[in-house]
Design a protein around this motif. Structure first.
Motif, PDB file in Angstrom:
ATOM      1  N   CYS A   1      -1.196  -0.680  -0.932  1.00  0.00           N
ATOM      2  CA  CYS A   1      -1.314   0.402  -1.907  1.00  0.00           C
ATOM      3  C   CYS A   1      -0.205   1.415  -1.618  1.00  0.00           C
ATOM      4  O   CYS A   1      -0.087   1.910  -0.510  1.00  0.00           O
ATOM      5  CB  CYS A   1      -2.685   1.065  -1.815  1.00  0.00           C
ATOM      6  SG  CYS A   1      -2.811   2.547  -2.836  1.00  0.00           S
TER       7      CYS A   1
ATOM      8  N   HIS B   1       0.031   4.342  -2.589  1.00  0.00           N
ATOM      9  CA  HIS B   1      -0.454   5.718  -2.453  1.00  0.00           C
ATOM     10  C   HIS B   1      -0.987   5.969  -1.049  1.00  0.00           C
ATOM     11  O   HIS B   1      -0.565   6.899  -0.383  1.00  0.00           O
ATOM     12  CB  HIS B   1      -1.569   6.002  -3.472  1.00  0.00           C
ATOM     13  CG  HIS B   1      -1.125   5.865  -4.894  1.00  0.00           C
ATOM     14  ND1 HIS B   1      -0.312   6.780  -5.514  1.00  0.00           N
ATOM     15  CD2 HIS B   1      -1.385   4.899  -5.814  1.00  0.00           C
ATOM     16  CE1 HIS B   1      -0.089   6.399  -6.769  1.00  0.00           C
ATOM     17  NE2 HIS B   1      -0.722   5.262  -6.972  1.00  0.00           N
ATOM     18  N   CYS B   2      -1.953   5.131  -0.614  1.00  0.00           N
ATOM     19  CA  CYS B   2      -2.601   5.403   0.678  1.00  0.00           C
ATOM     20  C   CYS B   2      -2.012   4.556   1.804  1.00  0.00           C
ATOM     21  O   CYS B   2      -2.316   4.778   2.965  1.00  0.00           O
ATOM     22  CB  CYS B   2      -4.108   5.213   0.578  1.00  0.00           C
ATOM     23  SG  CYS B   2      -4.627   3.526   0.232  1.00  0.00           S
TER      24      CYS B   2
ATOM     25  N   CYS C   1      -6.997   1.084  -6.663  1.00  0.00           N
ATOM     26  CA  CYS C   1      -7.213   0.927  -5.224  1.00  0.00           C
ATOM     27  C   CYS C   1      -8.671   1.272  -4.915  1.00  0.00           C
ATOM     28  O   CYS C   1      -9.163   2.312  -5.332  1.00  0.00           O
ATOM     29  CB  CYS C   1      -6.271   1.853  -4.462  1.00  0.00           C
ATOM     30  SG  CYS C   1      -6.598   1.954  -2.703  1.00  0.00           S
TER      31      CYS C   1
ATOM     32  N   CYS D   1      -8.378   4.660  -2.237  1.00  0.00           N
ATOM     33  CA  CYS D   1      -7.975   5.998  -2.696  1.00  0.00           C
ATOM     34  C   CYS D   1      -8.185   6.160  -4.203  1.00  0.00           C
ATOM     35  O   CYS D   1      -8.002   7.256  -4.725  1.00  0.00           O
ATOM     36  CB  CYS D   1      -6.538   6.295  -2.307  1.00  0.00           C
ATOM     37  SG  CYS D   1      -5.310   5.373  -3.219  1.00  0.00           S
TER      38      CYS D   1
END
Ligand SMILES: [Zn+2]
Length: 241
Positions: free
Chosen positions: A15, A17-18, A61, A64
């Motif tokens: 992911c 983002h996280c 996800c 997150c």
């Protein structure tokens, strides 16, 4: 014949983002140009032809809960088979993450020759965490030697750099931690350096190199620019840009 099957969740993808490798839930799917997969029996083609389909998928996800947009380009090839009739075969499939964009990493340039050589060598082995940690340590050593930091080992040289104001104390601490990570990589320790440590080590190393070699060059560039402006003012051009 069905289209390419996609499970509800996709694993192993990171992911953006996280940074984890969670399960993803598929929340939406569509095709570029609204394309549809052609049924070979209705297409009018007798034997074989190609089809390229670009699919966009929105994945959520599970950790997150943020979205990822994935693009899949699949090339199909229809073949005639004596037993099964026409068969759809996947020739190639390519998956690209369109969002979030991975930050493109720029590598540092214009470092002192010996430091840059060590740094480049370290960058080349990023897939081998232990070797990378050792070579990152060697890059630090090269920087210490370039700064003519006295000391019998890397730890005391780094201390000297921090205590003499060559690098701020926080960076000195960073450097010491980097040295400890390097020791993990160099010795046959149980707790060896792993792939997750690589970006951390790289960030540390680059922060130190930037401070030593990039920031002064940037400051000099600004100084030169300001000096030029002063010169102009002195000549009374009246320009105040
Ligand atoms: Zn996530």
């Amino acid at each position: 014949m069905g289209e390419i099957e996609m499970a509800d969740t996709k694993r192993a993808m990171q992911c953006g983002h996280c940074g984890e490798h969670p399960a993803f839930l598929e929340r939406g799917e569509c095709r570029q140009h609204g394309d549809v997969l052609v049924d070979p029996d209705k297409s009018g083609y007798q034997y074989e032809f190609w089809q390229k389909i670009t699919t966009w998928r929105v994945l959520e996800c599970t950790l997150c809960e943020r979205p990822t947009l994935v693009q899949e380009l699949v090339s199909y090839h229809f073949d005639f088979d004596d037993v099964e009739g026409r068969v759809r075969k996947v020739e190639s499939a390519e998956t690209v993450i369109l969002y979030p964009q991975a930050p493109t990493r720029t590598i540092l340039i214009d470092l002192p020759q010996t430091v840059e050589k060590a740094y480049r060598t370290a960058l080349d082995v990023q897939t081998s965490p232990n070797a990378f940690a050792v070579l990152a340590g060697r890059t630090l050593e090269a920087a210490c030697n370039h700064e003519k930091a006295p000391g019998r080992d890397l730890a005391s040289k780094l201390n000297h750099l921090a205590n003499s104001g060559h690098i701020p104390q926080t960076l000195g601490e960073m450097a010491q931690q980097l040295r400890l990570l390097r020791n993990l990589g160099a010795h046959d320790a149980e707790d060896e350096v792993n792939q997750d440590d690589v970006p951390i080590i790289l960030d540390f190393l680059e922060a130190i190199l930037e401070y030593l070699y990039i920031a002064p060059a940037k400051i000099n560039a600004v100084k030169a620019r300001l000096a030029k402006a002063d010169e102009k003012k002195g000549r009374g051009t009246g320009k105040t840009d």
